[in-house]
Design a protein around this motif. Structure first.
Motif, short mmCIF file in Angstrom:
data_model
loop_
_atom_site.label_atom_id
_atom_site.label_comp_id
_atom_site.label_asym_id
_atom_site.label_seq_id
_atom_site.Cartn_x
_atom_site.Cartn_y
_atom_site.Cartn_z
N GLY A 31 45.40 47.55 46.22
CA GLY A 31 44.26 48.11 46.93
C GLY A 31 43.65 49.32 46.25
N GLN A 32 43.90 49.44 44.98
CA GLN A 32 43.51 50.61 44.20
C GLN A 32 42.13 50.48 43.56
OE1 GLN A 32 46.53 51.31 41.35
NE2 GLN A 32 45.67 53.22 40.62
N VAL A 33 41.61 49.25 43.45
CA VAL A 33 40.32 49.04 42.78
C VAL A 33 39.18 49.25 43.77
CG1 VAL A 33 38.86 47.38 41.56
CG2 VAL A 33 41.31 47.46 41.08
N GLY A 34 38.34 50.21 43.47
CA GLY A 34 37.16 50.45 44.28
C GLY A 34 35.98 49.62 43.83
N ASP A 90 27.35 42.34 29.54
CA ASP A 90 27.03 43.50 30.36
C ASP A 90 28.23 44.16 31.03
OD1 ASP A 90 24.31 43.18 29.76
OD2 ASP A 90 24.04 41.78 31.43
N VAL A 91 29.42 43.56 30.88
CA VAL A 91 30.62 44.16 31.47
C VAL A 91 30.90 45.47 30.74
CG1 VAL A 91 33.10 43.92 31.86
CG2 VAL A 91 31.60 41.94 32.16
N PRO A 92 30.91 46.59 31.48
CA PRO A 92 31.16 47.87 30.80
C PRO A 92 32.55 47.86 30.16
CG PRO A 92 31.00 48.18 33.19
CD PRO A 92 30.73 46.75 32.91
N GLY A 93 32.63 48.35 28.96
CA GLY A 93 33.89 48.36 28.23
C GLY A 93 34.04 47.18 27.29
N GLY A 94 33.18 46.17 27.43
CA GLY A 94 33.15 45.06 26.49
C GLY A 94 34.17 43.96 26.67
N GLY A 95 34.99 43.99 27.71
CA GLY A 95 35.97 42.94 27.93
C GLY A 95 35.52 41.95 28.98
N ALA A 96 36.47 41.17 29.50
CA ALA A 96 36.16 40.20 30.54
C ALA A 96 36.11 40.86 31.91
CB ALA A 96 37.20 39.08 30.54
N ALA A 97 36.72 42.05 32.02
CA ALA A 97 36.73 42.78 33.29
C ALA A 97 36.91 44.26 33.03
CB ALA A 97 37.84 42.27 34.19
N SER A 98 36.42 45.05 33.96
CA SER A 98 36.70 46.48 33.96
C SER A 98 36.64 46.94 35.41
CB SER A 98 35.72 47.25 33.08
OG SER A 98 34.39 47.05 33.50
N ALA A 99 37.27 48.08 35.68
CA ALA A 99 37.36 48.54 37.06
C ALA A 99 37.31 50.05 37.15
CB ALA A 99 38.67 48.04 37.68
N ILE A 100 36.80 50.49 38.28
CA ILE A 100 36.88 51.90 38.64
C ILE A 100 37.94 51.98 39.74
CG2 ILE A 100 35.69 53.90 39.61
CD1 ILE A 100 33.05 52.65 38.55
N LEU A 101 38.99 52.73 39.47
CA LEU A 101 40.09 52.84 40.42
C LEU A 101 39.83 53.95 41.43
CD1 LEU A 101 43.08 52.48 37.94
CD2 LEU A 101 41.75 50.70 39.07
N ARG A 102 40.39 53.78 42.61
CA ARG A 102 40.25 54.79 43.67
C ARG A 102 41.10 56.02 43.39
NH1 ARG A 102 40.48 49.97 47.89
NH2 ARG A 102 38.25 49.73 48.25
N TYR A 103 42.22 55.83 42.71
CA TYR A 103 43.12 56.92 42.35
C TYR A 103 43.88 56.48 41.11
CZ TYR A 103 46.15 53.87 45.13
OH TYR A 103 46.80 52.77 45.64
N PRO A 104 44.40 57.43 40.32
CA PRO A 104 45.10 57.09 39.08
C PRO A 104 46.32 56.22 39.35
CG PRO A 104 44.66 59.44 39.19
CD PRO A 104 44.34 58.87 40.53
N THR A 105 46.68 55.39 38.39
CA THR A 105 47.82 54.50 38.55
C THR A 105 49.13 55.25 38.70
OG1 THR A 105 47.99 54.27 36.16
CG2 THR A 105 46.80 52.55 37.34
#
Length: 109
Positions: A31-34, A90-105
């Motif tokens: 539940g960390q991915v915003g 158009d995926v930021p970071g150039g990969g297949a996925a990227s995420a902004i987390l709600r809090y650090p891992t």
């Protein structure tokens, strides 16, 4: 605007920006991915065991293989996050996925 936020966080080396699919899947399940960006039409095949560890595999037809991008998107939505399916370039970071987390891992919920 969300893409700009990701690029700003990643540019600063923030732990809130993630582009590794293994990290993204674990974070989404917790539940960390915003905000999640996924490449439309792309697939990253693998397994996600009960310990929340995603393992990449090139064997997409292997029994039990999951699309880790779909898994991350589903888990993000289930936990109230936003998912943006966008064209791969158009995926930021150039990969297949990227995420902004709600809090650090490293933070404990």
């Amino acid at each position: 605007k969300a893409s700009e936020q990701y690029l700003e966080l990643a540019g600063k080396g923030s732990e809130l920006a993630a582009s590794d699919i293994d990290k993204i899947v674990r974070a989404a399940r917790a539940g960390q991915v915003g905000t999640l960006f996924v490449a439309r039409g792309e697939h990253v095949w693998g397994d996600a065991d009960s310990g929340d560890i995603a393992k990449r595999s090139d064997e997409s037809t292997r029994s039990g293989a999951l699309d880790l991008l779909d898994l991350a998107a589903s888990e993000t939505l289930l936990h109230g996050g936003r998912v943006y399916p966008i064209d791969a370039p158009d995926v930021p970071g150039g990969g297949a996925a990227s995420a902004i987390l709600r809090y650090p891992t490293s933070a404990k919920a």
